[in-house]
Design a protein around this motif. Structure first.
Motif, PDB file in Angstrom:
ATOM      1  N   ALA A  42       0.667  -1.368   0.154  1.00 37.92           N
ATOM      2  CA  ALA A  42      -0.213   0.554  -0.162  1.00 37.92           C
ATOM      3  C   ALA A  42       1.131   1.299  -0.127  1.00 37.92           C
ATOM      4  O   ALA A  42       0.672   1.969  -0.489  1.00 37.92           O
ATOM      5  CB  ALA A  42      -1.246   0.189   1.452  1.00 37.92           C
ATOM      6  N   THR A  43       1.695   0.954   0.725  1.00 35.59           N
ATOM      7  CA  THR A  43       2.920   2.137   0.781  1.00 35.59           C
ATOM      8  C   THR A  43       3.515   2.482  -0.701  1.00 35.59           C
ATOM      9  O   THR A  43       4.041   3.891  -1.321  1.00 35.59           O
ATOM     10  CB  THR A  43       3.836   2.395   2.440  1.00 35.59           C
ATOM     11  N   SER A  44       4.279   1.529  -1.021  1.00 31.05           N
ATOM     12  CA  SER A  44       4.844   1.632  -2.215  1.00 31.05           C
ATOM     13  C   SER A  44       4.105   1.904  -2.971  1.00 31.05           C
ATOM     14  O   SER A  44       4.439   3.078  -3.942  1.00 31.05           O
ATOM     15  CB  SER A  44       5.016  -0.066  -3.008  1.00 31.05           C
ATOM     16  N   LEU A  45       2.380   1.956  -3.377  1.00 31.68           N
ATOM     17  CA  LEU A  45       1.822   2.498  -4.301  1.00 31.68           C
ATOM     18  C   LEU A  45       1.576   3.790  -3.882  1.00 31.68           C
ATOM     19  O   LEU A  45       1.634   4.458  -4.934  1.00 31.68           O
ATOM     20  CB  LEU A  45       0.400   2.022  -4.213  1.00 31.68           C
ATOM     21  N   GLY A  80      -8.949  -1.743 -12.315  1.00 35.05           N
ATOM     22  CA  GLY A  80      -8.619  -2.941 -12.234  1.00 35.05           C
ATOM     23  C   GLY A  80      -7.311  -2.937 -10.804  1.00 35.05           C
ATOM     24  O   GLY A  80      -7.905  -3.942  -9.815  1.00 35.05           O
ATOM     25  N   ALA A  81      -6.915  -1.929 -10.440  1.00 42.04           N
ATOM     26  CA  ALA A  81      -6.513  -1.196  -9.680  1.00 42.04           C
ATOM     27  C   ALA A  81      -7.433  -1.290  -8.081  1.00 42.04           C
ATOM     28  O   ALA A  81      -6.845  -2.266  -6.876  1.00 42.04           O
ATOM     29  CB  ALA A  81      -5.573  -0.035  -9.824  1.00 42.04           C
ATOM     30  N   ILE A  82      -9.130  -1.077  -8.430  1.00 38.69           N
ATOM     31  CA  ILE A  82      -9.969  -1.506  -7.241  1.00 38.69           C
ATOM     32  C   ILE A  82      -9.813  -2.862  -6.666  1.00 38.69           C
ATOM     33  O   ILE A  82     -10.066  -3.854  -5.386  1.00 38.69           O
ATOM     34  CB  ILE A  82     -10.861  -0.975  -7.181  1.00 38.69           C
ATOM     35  N   ALA A  83      -9.876  -3.475  -8.095  1.00 34.82           N
ATOM     36  CA  ALA A  83     -10.516  -4.741  -7.845  1.00 34.82           C
ATOM     37  C   ALA A  83      -8.701  -5.541  -7.549  1.00 34.82           C
ATOM     38  O   ALA A  83      -9.094  -6.704  -5.835  1.00 34.82           O
ATOM     39  CB  ALA A  83     -10.439  -5.509  -9.025  1.00 34.82           C
ATOM     40  N   GLY A  84      -7.951  -4.831  -7.780  1.00 35.75           N
ATOM     41  CA  GLY A  84      -6.888  -5.585  -7.318  1.00 35.75           C
ATOM     42  C   GLY A  84      -6.536  -5.526  -5.916  1.00 35.75           C
ATOM     43  O   GLY A  84      -5.729  -6.407  -4.810  1.00 35.75           O
ATOM     44  N   THR A  85      -6.762  -4.414  -5.099  1.00 36.15           N
ATOM     45  CA  THR A  85      -6.599  -3.999  -3.478  1.00 36.15           C
ATOM     46  C   THR A  85      -7.486  -4.877  -2.624  1.00 36.15           C
ATOM     47  O   THR A  85      -7.046  -5.292  -1.926  1.00 36.15           O
ATOM     48  CB  THR A  85      -6.309  -2.584  -3.094  1.00 36.15           C
ATOM     49  N   ALA A  86      -8.552  -4.822  -3.711  1.00 30.17           N
ATOM     50  CA  ALA A  86      -9.564  -6.231  -2.267  1.00 30.17           C
ATOM     51  C   ALA A  86      -9.339  -7.158  -2.910  1.00 30.17           C
ATOM     52  O   ALA A  86      -9.316  -8.089  -1.486  1.00 30.17           O
ATOM     53  CB  ALA A  86     -11.176  -6.500  -3.585  1.00 30.17           C
ATOM     54  N   LEU A  87      -8.762  -8.044  -3.782  1.00 28.59           N
ATOM     55  CA  LEU A  87      -7.786  -9.246  -3.841  1.00 28.59           C
ATOM     56  C   LEU A  87      -7.308  -9.062  -2.749  1.00 28.59           C
ATOM     57  O   LEU A  87      -6.625 -10.331  -1.604  1.00 28.59           O
ATOM     58  CB  LEU A  87      -7.687  -9.490  -5.253  1.00 28.59           C
TER      59      LEU A  87
ATOM     60  N   GLY B  14      -3.353  -3.557 -13.696  1.00 27.05           N
ATOM     61  CA  GLY B  14      -4.653  -2.529 -13.068  1.00 27.05           C
ATOM     62  C   GLY B  14      -4.928  -3.041 -11.704  1.00 27.05           C
ATOM     63  O   GLY B  14      -4.452  -3.194 -10.648  1.00 27.05           O
ATOM     64  N   THR B  15      -4.896  -4.335 -12.725  1.00 30.65           N
ATOM     65  CA  THR B  15      -5.313  -5.777 -10.830  1.00 30.65           C
ATOM     66  C   THR B  15      -4.202  -5.705 -10.452  1.00 30.65           C
ATOM     67  O   THR B  15      -4.165  -5.984  -9.127  1.00 30.65           O
ATOM     68  CB  THR B  15      -6.316  -6.175 -11.719  1.00 30.65           C
ATOM     69  N   PHE B  16      -3.012  -6.130 -11.481  1.00 33.43           N
ATOM     70  CA  PHE B  16      -1.892  -6.585 -10.422  1.00 33.43           C
ATOM     71  C   PHE B  16      -0.614  -5.298 -10.255  1.00 33.43           C
ATOM     72  O   PHE B  16      -0.468  -5.912  -9.198  1.00 33.43           O
ATOM     73  CB  PHE B  16      -1.075  -6.940 -12.227  1.00 33.43           C
ATOM     74  N   GLY B  17      -1.155  -4.678 -10.824  1.00 34.98           N
ATOM     75  CA  GLY B  17      -0.539  -3.400  -9.746  1.00 34.98           C
ATOM     76  C   GLY B  17      -1.056  -2.723  -8.507  1.00 34.98           C
ATOM     77  O   GLY B  17      -0.247  -2.946  -7.261  1.00 34.98           O
ATOM     78  N   GLY B  18      -2.150  -3.604  -7.991  1.00 34.19           N
ATOM     79  CA  GLY B  18      -3.684  -2.743  -7.101  1.00 34.19           C
ATOM     80  C   GLY B  18      -3.075  -4.118  -5.654  1.00 34.19           C
ATOM     81  O   GLY B  18      -3.130  -3.511  -5.103  1.00 34.19           O
ATOM     82  N   VAL B  54      -4.351   4.754 -11.620  1.00 34.82           N
ATOM     83  CA  VAL B  54      -3.988   3.339 -10.863  1.00 34.82           C
ATOM     84  C   VAL B  54      -3.408   3.609  -9.288  1.00 34.82           C
ATOM     85  O   VAL B  54      -4.161   3.022  -8.217  1.00 34.82           O
ATOM     86  CB  VAL B  54      -2.749   2.304 -11.000  1.00 34.82           C
ATOM     87  N   VAL B  55      -2.768   4.693  -8.930  1.00 36.56           N
ATOM     88  CA  VAL B  55      -2.528   4.825  -8.135  1.00 36.56           C
ATOM     89  C   VAL B  55      -3.653   5.475  -7.515  1.00 36.56           C
ATOM     90  O   VAL B  55      -3.444   5.719  -5.987  1.00 36.56           O
ATOM     91  CB  VAL B  55      -0.508   6.228  -7.855  1.00 36.56           C
ATOM     92  N   VAL B  56      -4.154   6.732  -7.756  1.00 35.97           N
ATOM     93  CA  VAL B  56      -4.903   7.371  -6.984  1.00 35.97           C
ATOM     94  C   VAL B  56      -6.099   5.987  -6.364  1.00 35.97           C
ATOM     95  O   VAL B  56      -6.661   6.180  -5.275  1.00 35.97           O
ATOM     96  CB  VAL B  56      -5.521   8.250  -7.585  1.00 35.97           C
ATOM     97  N   ALA B  57      -6.745   5.729  -7.482  1.00 38.98           N
ATOM     98  CA  ALA B  57      -7.832   4.719  -6.736  1.00 38.98           C
ATOM     99  C   ALA B  57      -7.317   3.310  -6.118  1.00 38.98           C
ATOM    100  O   ALA B  57      -7.992   3.557  -5.096  1.00 38.98           O
ATOM    101  CB  ALA B  57      -8.346   4.051  -8.493  1.00 38.98           C
ATOM    102  N   GLY B  58      -5.809   2.703  -6.036  1.00 42.56           N
ATOM    103  CA  GLY B  58      -5.796   2.086  -5.350  1.00 42.56           C
ATOM    104  C   GLY B  58      -4.949   2.381  -3.951  1.00 42.56           C
ATOM    105  O   GLY B  58      -5.740   1.751  -2.693  1.00 42.56           O
ATOM    106  N   THR B  59      -4.050   3.813  -3.814  1.00 45.54           N
ATOM    107  CA  THR B  59      -4.187   4.120  -2.712  1.00 45.54           C
ATOM    108  C   THR B  59      -5.168   4.560  -1.826  1.00 45.54           C
ATOM    109  O   THR B  59      -5.647   4.874  -0.721  1.00 45.54           O
ATOM    110  CB  THR B  59      -3.483   5.279  -3.065  1.00 45.54           C
ATOM    111  N   TRP B  60      -6.268   5.126  -2.308  1.00 44.92           N
ATOM    112  CA  TRP B  60      -7.544   5.535  -1.592  1.00 44.92           C
ATOM    113  C   TRP B  60      -8.253   4.295  -1.185  1.00 44.92           C
ATOM    114  O   TRP B  60      -8.451   4.331   0.169  1.00 44.92           O
ATOM    115  CB  TRP B  60      -9.333   5.946  -3.078  1.00 44.92           C
ATOM    116  N   ARG B  61      -8.169   3.047  -2.120  1.00 51.47           N
ATOM    117  CA  ARG B  61      -8.737   1.925  -0.874  1.00 51.47           C
ATOM    118  C   ARG B  61      -8.206   1.355  -0.373  1.00 51.47           C
ATOM    119  O   ARG B  61      -8.541   0.864   0.777  1.00 51.47           O
ATOM    120  CB  ARG B  61      -8.656   0.812  -2.641  1.00 51.47           C
TER     121      ARG B  61
END
Lengths: 113, 159
Positions: A42-45, A80-87, B14-18, B54-61
């Protein structure tokens, strides 16, 4: 202190190979700074945001950024990032480490050949 | 057709990145070069912009999950910007193939370290906590923690 070193190394390698900071930041946060997998990832992102923003601006003034393509890839990627973080939130820490190690191994081999 | 492929690849990247806390540039750059016919420099530039959503959406979550250490992120991000300058100078001074090989070896070494650490912590947790404490990692069957290692994780990381 470890964090400063990690940042320096991440920026250094991302400039050299265009591999992005995350691939360097995540393992160093785990191995050097003693983070668990989820906080490390998370911190990396979050830290990549600044690198990417500054990088984008410096390329954009030279006219190298193709905005349409960036949106074409970036917007679906945000979903995808939202799905990825949830996963990630549902995956056990050691499994994340194994997955990341496999990813690193793939990158290492890709860089060698 | 390229458009559809790009959207699908974007979604996967994005999935991978998250999932792994990387931006996705690893996938964006080759996609931009091979599928969308950009040159290497333009691809890297465009990839940086594509990383931002990706960063914005992922970091928010991740912030909502409570996983982000903001102070650490700010320090790393700020210093990394300086590191970029150092990298550019080095790239101009040393032959690229040598750097590439060194980095590859470093990456493989770190991969082994990471797998080894995960392996030993898994065993530690198993013996120290016993079965009753396994409930927190709810989604994973305890038996799978030790023997599911490399192969399965590897499959997942190469879409």
């Amino acid at each position: 202190m470890a964090l400063v070193l990690i940042g320096l190394v991440a920026g250094f390698f991302s400039a050299l190979f265009g591999v992005g900071g995350g691939i360097v930041v995540v393992p160093l946060l785990i191995l050097l700074a003693g983070f668990d997998e989820r906080p490390a990832m998370a911190t990396s992102l979050a830290s990549i945001g600044l690198i990417a923003a500054v990088g984008t601006v410096s390329y954009a003034v030279r006219g190298d950024v193709h905005y349409g393509y960036a949106l074409l890839l970036g917007l679906p990627a945000a979903v995808g990032a939202i799905a990825g973080t949830a996963l990630q939130q549902r995956t056990a820490g050691p499994m994340l480490s194994y997955g990341f190690a496999a990813l690193l191994a793939a990158v290492g081999i890709w860089l060698l050949v | 057709m390229e458009i559809v492929a790009a959207i699908v690849i974007g979604l996967l990247a994005g999935t991978f990145g998250g999932l792994f806390g990387i931006g996705g540039g690893l996938i964006f750059v080759p996609t931009l070069v091979l599928l969308l016919d950009l040159g290497q420099v333009d691809a890297e530039a465009t990839s940086l912009l594509a990383i931002l959503p990706v960063v914005v959406a992922g970091t928010w979550r991740q912030h909502l999950y409570g996983n982000v250490r903001w102070r650490a992120a700010a320090i790393i991000g700020t210093v990394a910007v300086a590191g970029v300058e150092l990298g550019v100078l080095t790239a101009n001074a040393l032959p690229e193939t040598t750097l590439r090989r060194l980095f590859a070896i470093l990456v493989l070494f770190v991969a082994a370290q990471l797998a080894w650490r995960a392996h030993s912590t898994t065993h530690e947790r198993g013996s120290r906590r016993g079965r009753s404490r396994r409930t927190p990692s709810r989604s994973v069957r305890p038996a799978a923690e030790t023997d599911a290692g490399e192969p399965r994780a590897g499959d997942r990381s190469r879409p």
